[in-house]
Design an enzyme around this catalytic site. Sequence first.
Site, PDB file in Angstrom:
ATOM      1  N   LYS A 270       0.843  -1.202   0.000  1.00  0.00           N
ATOM      2  CA  LYS A 270       0.000   0.000   0.000  1.00  0.00           C
ATOM      3  C   LYS A 270       0.876   1.249   0.000  1.00  0.00           C
ATOM      4  O   LYS A 270       1.905   1.286   0.698  1.00  0.00           O
ATOM      5  CB  LYS A 270      -0.902  -0.028   1.241  1.00  0.00           C
TER       6      LYS A 270
ATOM      7  N   SER B 191      -9.902   1.385   2.716  1.00  0.00           N
ATOM      8  CA  SER B 191      -9.050   2.195   1.868  1.00  0.00           C
ATOM      9  C   SER B 191      -7.963   1.411   1.138  1.00  0.00           C
ATOM     10  O   SER B 191      -7.422   1.928   0.158  1.00  0.00           O
ATOM     11  CB  SER B 191      -8.403   3.304   2.714  1.00  0.00           C
TER      12      SER B 191
ATOM     13  N   SER C 145     -10.016  -0.919   6.824  1.00  0.00           N
ATOM     14  CA  SER C 145      -9.433  -0.738   5.493  1.00  0.00           C
ATOM     15  C   SER C 145      -8.737  -1.929   4.860  1.00  0.00           C
ATOM     16  O   SER C 145      -8.448  -1.905   3.669  1.00  0.00           O
ATOM     17  CB  SER C 145      -8.463   0.435   5.508  1.00  0.00           C
TER      18      SER C 145
HETATM   19  N1  GLN Z   1     -13.240   3.874   6.305  1.00  0.00           N
HETATM   20  C1  GLN Z   1     -12.587   4.284   7.507  1.00  0.00           C
HETATM   21  C2  GLN Z   1     -12.200   5.718   7.423  1.00  0.00           C
HETATM   22  O1  GLN Z   1     -12.360   6.287   6.376  1.00  0.00           O
HETATM   23  C3  GLN Z   1     -11.420   3.405   7.780  1.00  0.00           C
HETATM   24  C4  GLN Z   1     -10.210   3.730   7.022  1.00  0.00           C
HETATM   25  C5  GLN Z   1      -9.053   2.884   7.379  1.00  0.00           C
HETATM   26  O2  GLN Z   1      -9.203   1.827   7.997  1.00  0.00           O
HETATM   27  N2  GLN Z   1      -7.867   3.367   7.030  1.00  0.00           N
HETATM   28  O3  GLN Z   1     -11.742   6.283   8.361  1.00  0.00           O
END
Ligand code: GLN
Length: 440
Positions: free
Chosen positions: A61, A136, A160
């Site tokens: 990532k 994400s 994510s």
């Molecule tokens: N969807 C969540 C957010 O936008 C989690 C994102 C993540 O786990 N990095 O904060």
Amino acid sequence: MKTTEKLKKYLKEIEKNDKNGKKINAFLQLNPNALNDAKIIDEKIKKGKAGKLAGQIIGIKSNMNVKGLIASCASKTLENYKSPYDATVIKKIREEDGLIIGMTNCDEFACGWSGETSAFGPTKNPQALDLIAGGSSSGSAAAVSGNFCDMALGSDTGGSIRVPSSHCGVVGVKPTYSSVSRYGLVDMSMSLDQIGPIAKNVFDVALLFDIIQGKDENDSISQGGKFDLKKINKIPKNIVVGVLDFDISDKRIQKLIDEKILKVSEKYGWKIKKVKMKYIDFAIATYFPLVYVEFFSATRKFDGRRYGKKIEDVCGPEVLRRILGGLEISKAEYGGRYYHKALQAKKLIEEEFRNAFKNFDCIISPVVPRLPHKIGEKISSEEMFQYDVLTSPMNLAGNCALSLPIGKIDNIPIGMQIACDKFQEEKLFRIARAVEKLKC
Ligand code: GLN
């Protein structure tokens, strides 16, 4: 197959379907030294001197530092930021001869649910091209699902890793908080962030977890758990499964989970009981004040002087919303009201899970209570928050959890979330392996 040959096959597939053809957009950058690295690894394999990840081709990532590659966090802010060092997880992967194929797409600074907030375009879901891959860590899950690599690393703050793994039909793990070093990960919310593996099956995620986990002197809160990869093939006995009692908006998803767990319990003689978690409804309201404040604080270094561009000048609306939200609620006049309240609520959630795990070996639920939306479709914030409603509690509690593909609805993969107590990854993988084995 030799690493070099496998790499060439993946690169061809990326050329054909990531950049052109289906244009999945899973990778933001490929490693220009990959072929050379592969040759060195093959040499080591030939001499019988290769490490445990030899032959594994891994996507990373874009919010992790891989020396010489761009850690853009899918943001214009760090568009040209070349990492000067390897994150601890990368160092460990290299020491075991894993091959890094490139940097994957994601929501900007890992802020998002769908993979659509990337400054470099959304990632498509390889299993359903007009749908989001989930966020994400959209590119990491899509790269594994699209057959562009064997494994990938993602980061999970509220879901994510598990959310995109569920939508893309791959296995993704959020390890216990602090079990994997965060050194070299660009912070989103440091009290919740966790790096974890994504792969095509449970054994492979366990293999990668085994390498990256453990205490690291560069991350003072990191700690080594007890984990023995050799034990994960044994079907666990006398398991008590807690099926989360939660009102899932799409009943078909819950039905799929219930049917699967019933068959599994009949086969292995596991007990199933419903479990109600009363604080789970507060998870989203607890999660955001923590994320806003910690993200605001983490982004202050992106002021345009040391790293890339000033974040507020170039970032997208979701990142800006969090920075401004964090600025607002951390103002002195609030006296820490929101952040501290959220910390108290986090403690309650943590305690509730700790107590539940005294009675249950694992808690299962869907990963996501809804099907993924179409790329570009406008959905309300409330609908968007739904994506993380069952995953974020695990980050708040700090325990380990994974997403396991268990079937499809409307041809879209569905993931089962299996959660275990802190540092119980061995049990988590054994349970998941047993469920995975039972093809039904
Ligand atoms: N969807 C969540 C957010 O936008 C989690 C994102 C993540 O786990 N990095 O904060």
